[in-house]
Design a protein around this motif. Structure first.
Motif, mmCIF file in Angstrom:
data_model
loop_
_atom_site.group_PDB
_atom_site.id
_atom_site.type_symbol
_atom_site.label_atom_id
_atom_site.label_comp_id
_atom_site.label_asym_id
_atom_site.label_seq_id
_atom_site.Cartn_x
_atom_site.Cartn_y
_atom_site.Cartn_z
ATOM 1 N N GLN A 6 0.822 -1.084 0.382
ATOM 2 C CA GLN A 6 0.099 0.042 0.076
ATOM 3 C C GLN A 6 0.810 1.290 0.041
ATOM 4 O O GLN A 6 1.740 1.028 0.828
ATOM 5 N N HIS A 55 1.973 5.364 0.923
ATOM 6 C CA HIS A 55 1.649 6.330 1.197
ATOM 7 C C HIS A 55 0.222 7.268 0.926
ATOM 8 O O HIS A 55 -0.336 6.812 0.231
ATOM 9 N N ASN A 61 -12.057 4.132 4.578
ATOM 10 C CA ASN A 61 -10.816 4.149 4.993
ATOM 11 C C ASN A 61 -10.875 4.158 6.778
ATOM 12 O O ASN A 61 -10.708 5.604 7.222
ATOM 13 N N ASN A 70 -12.160 -1.399 5.547
ATOM 14 C CA ASN A 70 -10.248 -1.867 6.540
ATOM 15 C C ASN A 70 -10.934 -1.608 7.908
ATOM 16 O O ASN A 70 -11.612 -0.784 8.626
ATOM 17 N N ASP A 101 -6.805 -4.412 9.347
ATOM 18 C CA ASP A 101 -5.433 -2.702 9.352
ATOM 19 C C ASP A 101 -4.681 -4.246 10.715
ATOM 20 O O ASP A 101 -4.745 -3.288 11.999
ATOM 21 N N TYR A 119 -1.007 -3.234 13.201
ATOM 22 C CA TYR A 119 0.498 -2.963 13.424
ATOM 23 C C TYR A 119 -0.029 -2.654 14.867
ATOM 24 O O TYR A 119 1.925 -2.994 15.169
ATOM 25 N N GLU A 174 -3.567 -4.191 5.538
ATOM 26 C CA GLU A 174 -2.327 -3.169 5.935
ATOM 27 C C GLU A 174 -1.516 -4.334 7.367
ATOM 28 O O GLU A 174 -2.608 -4.633 8.352
ATOM 29 N N ASN A 199 5.079 -1.828 8.794
ATOM 30 C CA ASN A 199 6.193 -2.171 7.683
ATOM 31 C C ASN A 199 7.167 -2.207 8.327
ATOM 32 O O ASN A 199 8.609 -2.505 7.735
ATOM 33 N N THR A 204 -0.912 -7.310 2.543
ATOM 34 C CA THR A 204 -0.021 -6.013 2.014
ATOM 35 C C THR A 204 0.295 -5.630 2.996
ATOM 36 O O THR A 204 -0.139 -4.913 4.121
ATOM 37 N N TRP A 244 1.789 -2.071 4.632
ATOM 38 C CA TRP A 244 2.013 -0.932 4.553
ATOM 39 C C TRP A 244 2.450 0.554 4.297
ATOM 40 O O TRP A 244 4.000 -0.113 4.574
#
Ligand code: DGJ
Length: 532
Positions: free
Chosen positions: A50, A52, A191, A268, A311, A313, A338, A341, A361, A363
């Motif tokens: 994905q 930015h 989003n 998402n 998503d 993180y 997401e 990374n 994916t 992000w």
């Protein structure tokens, strides 16, 4: 002549079936409780990147492709901004979406489009100026103390109509430019919606609805007694009410889009941290978004949304596993649109595949925000993406095969844990035993991060495909006995090229005597097992 005629007929039939497959719409298929994303008529696994938030502009896009190319992504996720698409009411500018689709095609990538409409990270920052400035026509969400917030009210009738109109225009255009090619596979509607500033909307329209009974269709579907929101949901009523209002709104936006062009559509979700046990208001996520605790409600209210996707993180293998298993349900395909990374996330495509997911994916992988030059696709340009490159490289070469095998329920994965790590994967008569750690003694030094991962799939009777890193594989019979012992009949190392397995060498001797080691660079093996 007879042969020539038959040959021509055959070519015609083959050609027609290839065309039919290519013309098939991307769609979600469910069989035996498992899901797959069908692309051109076959299972596909998204290995995505994905870009930015502000990178999907025609003049900026050329800077994003080297990063996608570097990690061997097969799909780009790119936003479409309502503020750009409809800067003036009713006047649509498709320059950005055209650029995303055309440039992705040039780079042989598929596309997932992200509709940054009424909600973007629970705020309304991507709505056009004519919406931002007219709070009478496009009301803001109001908090309990009567303050306007940075989010739009899900009860704004004109806002909903405007979002539906814009999203429908986008989908209509997409059908025109991509209805035959199917570069675009899915569309994310909004989003990470919800509200960060208040547990729910307290606007006059919202108050009227809140103090009425919960709609009977919802209580029936959730198997709950009738009553007001407070009576039915008690301390979680505010969040449930907000989820209902947001889900109903987004469902209508998605439905308006699907009336133009039927692509799979998803939501998402900004996920809940495991310790955030539904306080009022929630602390770790926007209230009303698709968190795990309100998935049943979202599913009941938003049938036009094909899947709700987390998503992720949050760090830690246990947390990751907990999140993906919460979103993988008989009524919800697993897709992680997401992922952080940081290097630790690079192993999780294996987890998503093992859980039967349809895609993973990473992000925010381009350098548009901190570099202005167009970088070559090399490790020195993208040091932070090196771990993703390693995993994606192996998987991308056989993305169709692994998508099919996971859909058929024949694929399993194991990952090195935080302590001693040996895992057993069971396949009927056979069990695969994975040992992790660079030295393959099953014990890792306390200082090193776990890196091992292994994927094993049954590709035929007594035949397995295996790939991974920093892992060793051995097999045994599920029910070992004194009269029968296992052996490798043949171990092929090779590569997938255009879906065909090409053997490069046979492994034997030192390479197999104590199981097969995948090393830090990874390898792909086909193994045939037998007994003596
Ligand atoms: C989640 C959002 O969905 C993305 O658009 C982006 O803002 C990331 N967070 C940033 O961490």
């Amino acid at each position: 002549m007879n042969y020539l005629f038959r040959f021509c007929c055959l070519m015609f039939i083959c050609g027609a079936s290839v065309c039919a497959a290519a013309a098939e719409m991307p769609r979600l298929v469910q069989e035996h409780g498992r899901y797959s994303l069908y692309v051109d008529g076959q299972p596909f696994f998204i290995l995505g990147g994905q870009i930015h938030n502000s990178s999907a502009w025609p003049g900026v896009l050329p800077q994003v492709w080297p990063a996608l190319e570097f990690i061997h992504a097969n799909t780009v996720e790119a936003p479409i901004y309502w503020e750009q698409l409809e800067a003036q009411p009713g006047q649509f500018d498709f320059a950005n979406v055209d650029a995303v689709v055309a440039q992705a095609r040039e780079h042989k990538l598929r596309v997932v489009l992200l509709w940054f409409g009424t909600w973007k990270n629970a705020r309304c920052h991507y709505v056009p100026e004519w919406i931002k400035t007219d709070t009478a026509k496009y009301p803001r969400l109001i908090d309990a103390s009567g303050r306007l917030t940075d989010s739009l009210s899900p009860f704004g009738v004109e806002t909903l109509e405007a979002d539906k109109r814009a999203f429908a225009a986008l989908m209509r255009h997409l059908k025109e430019i991509d209805g035959e090619r199917h570069t675009v596979l899915m569309v994310q509607v909004e989003n990470e919606p919800g509200s960060l500033d208040s547990v729910r909307d307290f606007s006059p329209a919202a108050q009227k609805s809140y103090f009425s009974d919960v709609p009977a269709a919802l209580t029936r579907r959730l198997n709950l007694p009738a009553g007001t929101w407070d009576q039915v949901f008690g301390s979680t009523a505010g969040e449930r009410f907000q989820a209902y209002a947001v889900a109903r709104y987004i469902d209508q936006v998605a439905a308006a889009g699907k009336r133009e062009y039927v692509l799979p559509m998803y939501l998402n979700a900004w996920v809940r941290t495991p310790d955030d046990s539904e306080p009022d208001p929630p602390r770790s996520y926007p209230s009303g978004g698709g968190v795990d605790t309100v998935l049943d409600l979202w599913k009941a209210v938003a049938p036009s949304i094909d899947l709700i996707a987390p998503d992720i993180y949050l760090s830690g293998d246990t947390t990751y596993r907990r999140v993906i298993s919460a979103y993988h349900r008989p009524d919800n395909a697993l897709f992680v649109p997401e992922n952080g990374n940081q290097p630790e996330f690079a192993r999780y495509p294996f987890s998503v595949l093992g859980e039967g997911g349809i895609g993973f994916t990473v992000w925010g992988l381009d350098h548009v925000n901190d570099r202005t030059d167009i970088e070559p696709a090399s490790a020195s340009s993208y040091p932070e993406l090196v771990p993703f490159e390693r995993t994606f490289r192996l998987l991308a070469s056989m993305d169709r095969e692994i998508a099919r095998l996971t859909f058929e329920g024949k694929l399993k994965t194991a990952m090195e844990g935080e302590d001693v790590s040996t895992h057993t994967l069971r396949f009927g008569k056979w069990k695969a035993i994975a040992t992790f750690g660079r030295h393959n003694d099953g014990v890792r030094s306390a200082s090193s991060q776990p890196t091992g991962e292994l994927l094993v799939a049954e590709i035929g009777p007594d035949e397995f495909l295996a790939t991974g890193f920093d892992a060793r594989i051995e097999f045994n019979l599920t029910h070992p006995n004194l009269k029968e012992r296992w052996q490798f009949m043949r171990v092929e190392e090779g590569v997938y090229e255009d879906g065909h397995w090409k053997v490069q060498r046979l492994l034997n001797g030192d390479e197999c005597d104590f199981g097969v080691d995948f090393g830090g660079a990874g390898r792909i093996l086909h193994m045939k097992l037998g007994t003596y």
